[in-house]
Design a protein around this motif. Sequence first.
Motif, short mmCIF file in Angstrom:
data_model
loop_
_atom_site.label_atom_id
_atom_site.label_comp_id
_atom_site.label_asym_id
_atom_site.label_seq_id
_atom_site.Cartn_x
_atom_site.Cartn_y
_atom_site.Cartn_z
N ASN A 188 9.17 169.18 53.93
CA ASN A 188 10.34 169.03 54.76
C ASN A 188 11.02 167.75 54.16
O ASN A 188 12.35 167.54 54.17
N TYR A 189 10.24 166.70 54.17
CA TYR A 189 10.68 165.45 53.76
C TYR A 189 11.25 165.54 52.43
O TYR A 189 12.59 165.12 52.11
N ALA A 190 10.63 166.04 51.51
CA ALA A 190 11.04 166.14 50.01
C ALA A 190 12.37 167.17 50.14
O ALA A 190 13.05 166.60 49.18
N SER A 191 12.48 168.08 50.66
CA SER A 191 13.59 168.80 50.72
C SER A 191 14.83 167.99 51.35
O SER A 191 15.95 168.11 50.78
N GLY A 193 15.69 157.51 58.62
CA GLY A 193 14.98 158.66 58.29
C GLY A 193 13.60 158.64 58.77
O GLY A 193 13.03 157.64 59.32
N ILE A 194 13.07 159.89 58.82
CA ILE A 194 11.49 160.15 59.62
C ILE A 194 10.87 160.93 58.49
O ILE A 194 11.43 161.64 57.80
N GLN A 195 9.51 160.89 58.76
CA GLN A 195 8.71 161.75 58.29
C GLN A 195 7.68 162.51 59.23
O GLN A 195 7.25 161.89 60.01
N TRP A 202 10.03 171.03 60.60
CA TRP A 202 11.08 171.50 59.64
C TRP A 202 12.37 170.68 60.15
O TRP A 202 12.90 169.98 59.31
N ASN A 203 12.72 171.37 61.36
CA ASN A 203 13.95 170.80 61.75
C ASN A 203 14.37 169.55 62.05
O ASN A 203 15.23 169.25 61.61
N GLY A 204 13.22 169.00 62.75
CA GLY A 204 13.31 167.41 62.89
C GLY A 204 13.64 166.64 61.91
O GLY A 204 14.51 165.93 61.82
N VAL A 205 12.84 166.91 60.64
CA VAL A 205 13.23 166.03 59.66
C VAL A 205 14.71 166.43 58.85
O VAL A 205 15.24 165.43 58.58
N ILE A 206 14.78 167.71 58.65
CA ILE A 206 16.23 167.89 58.07
C ILE A 206 17.28 167.45 58.92
O ILE A 206 18.29 166.85 58.42
N LYS A 207 17.15 167.56 60.17
CA LYS A 207 18.45 167.02 61.18
C LYS A 207 18.63 165.46 61.01
O LYS A 207 19.52 165.11 61.11
N VAL A 224 21.34 159.36 64.86
CA VAL A 224 22.44 159.83 63.63
C VAL A 224 22.67 161.12 63.83
O VAL A 224 23.58 161.68 63.05
N SER A 225 21.80 162.13 64.16
CA SER A 225 21.80 163.56 64.36
C SER A 225 22.79 164.03 65.41
O SER A 225 22.93 165.02 65.56
N SER A 226 23.09 163.25 66.18
CA SER A 226 24.24 163.67 67.42
C SER A 226 25.64 163.31 66.74
O SER A 226 26.24 161.82 66.78
N GLU A 227 26.45 164.06 66.83
CA GLU A 227 27.76 164.26 66.54
C GLU A 227 28.33 163.33 67.33
O GLU A 227 29.35 162.28 66.83
N GLU A 228 28.36 163.34 68.64
CA GLU A 228 28.87 162.61 69.50
C GLU A 228 28.63 161.21 69.56
O GLU A 228 29.30 160.10 69.65
N GLU A 229 27.17 160.98 69.47
CA GLU A 229 26.81 159.44 69.40
C GLU A 229 27.40 158.78 68.18
O GLU A 229 27.69 157.74 68.11
N VAL A 230 27.63 159.60 66.94
CA VAL A 230 27.81 158.82 65.78
C VAL A 230 29.46 158.49 65.87
O VAL A 230 29.92 157.53 65.52
N LYS A 231 30.06 159.37 66.49
CA LYS A 231 31.38 159.37 66.49
C LYS A 231 31.69 157.88 67.46
O LYS A 231 32.68 157.11 67.27
N GLY A 232 30.91 157.85 68.54
CA GLY A 232 30.96 156.73 69.60
C GLY A 232 30.71 155.41 68.93
O GLY A 232 31.32 154.35 69.01
N MET A 233 29.81 155.61 67.95
CA MET A 233 29.63 154.22 67.10
C MET A 233 30.37 153.77 66.23
O MET A 233 30.76 152.54 66.14
N TYR A 234 31.22 154.75 65.57
CA TYR A 234 32.34 154.38 64.74
C TYR A 234 33.31 153.89 65.67
O TYR A 234 34.12 152.99 65.03
N GLU A 235 33.82 154.55 66.89
CA GLU A 235 34.62 154.01 67.53
C GLU A 235 34.60 152.65 67.94
O GLU A 235 35.46 151.67 68.02
N GLU A 236 33.38 152.35 68.19
CA GLU A 236 32.98 150.98 68.42
C GLU A 236 33.09 150.04 67.40
O GLU A 236 33.96 148.82 67.64
N ALA A 237 33.05 150.27 66.16
CA ALA A 237 33.18 149.51 64.86
C ALA A 237 34.45 149.30 64.80
O ALA A 237 35.04 148.16 64.28
N VAL A 238 35.35 150.26 64.63
CA VAL A 238 36.79 150.29 64.61
C VAL A 238 37.16 149.36 65.76
O VAL A 238 38.15 148.45 65.35
N LYS A 239 36.73 149.50 66.91
CA LYS A 239 37.47 148.61 68.05
C LYS A 239 37.08 147.22 67.63
O LYS A 239 37.95 146.12 67.89
#
Length: 271
Positions: free
Chosen positions: A173-176, A103-105, A118-123, A75-90
């Motif tokens: 990181n999680y709470a933020s 989500g992760i902790q 820090w970055n991993g959880v926010i991402k 879900v943190s990859s713009e490209e992969e998320v777009k690909g997933m939505y394209e498939e749903a629309v198809k």
Amino acid sequence: YSPNQRSRIMKNNLQKKTILVTGASSGIGQGIAIRFGQQGANVVVNYHSDEEGAKSTLDKINAAGGDGFIYQADVSSEEEVKGMYEEAVKKYGSIDVLINNAGIQKDSSFSEMTLDEWNGVIKTNLTGQFLCAREAIRLFVQKPDVGNEAKAKGNIIFISSVHDIIPWAGHVNYASSKGGISMLMKSLALEVAQKKIRVNCISPGAIATDINDDVWKDEQKKAELLKLIPYKRIGQPEDIAKTAVWLASDESDYITGTTIYVDGGMTLYPG
Ligand code: NAD
């Protein structure tokens, strides 16, 4: 369907609606995806690495009378998320509901917390939810307007946490990330309300899943946790799933920009 199930489905209006659930190979996401399948919905079962888990989610959706497919995307990859939505629309033309659940902790005392932790959880927890919500909104606004009194033409549910309001030492990181989701949800709800798009959060308390399995394996930790829950019961994915189905349905059509705490009263105690 049993008569009971049939009347629930008719009331909810979710039959043949398309629901995208992120992180649906386990825990809360899996519970939500199956519950929508039981309503006769089409479910896009997103997963990250656990293909077996995703397949078992889909099997249960199909067995309950729903349709769907599994799709691997970070879900943190713009490209992969777009690909997933394209498939749903198809496959289904568009989507009607996004359940932004993945989500992760990565826990650590603050002074020991690495930038990666820090970055991993926010991402994943915040940027991932932004990316998935943005693609959903882009689809929702393309849907034709059906008048001022019409039901919502799109619905986003963020799965946040009681830690969007209860501070959590050792998990900054999680709470933020969860605090961030809360304001992302409210600002977005305000921005798209006139377009008849609803945006809300469900904030779970302690739910027995993999994310906190260290607690379920340790009776001492479990007892400590129960002290924080006025209702004296650990939650199950089903508790969140029932709320998600209701919040996605026309039954809750006047609700937007709000957070529902499904937590056995946990937020009643001071942090
Ligand atoms: P879980 O670990 O079973 O589920 C998390 C899911 O997210 C997993 O399926 C995982 O594969 C997926 N995921 C992780 N990173 C991903 C990525 N980059 N892309 C796609 N998917 C990814 O735990 P859960 O308890 O079911 O957690 C679901 C959500 O509920 C999380 O957002 C979590 O923060 C939230 N939550 C859980 C609890 C609880 O007590 N279990 C409490 C409050 C909030």
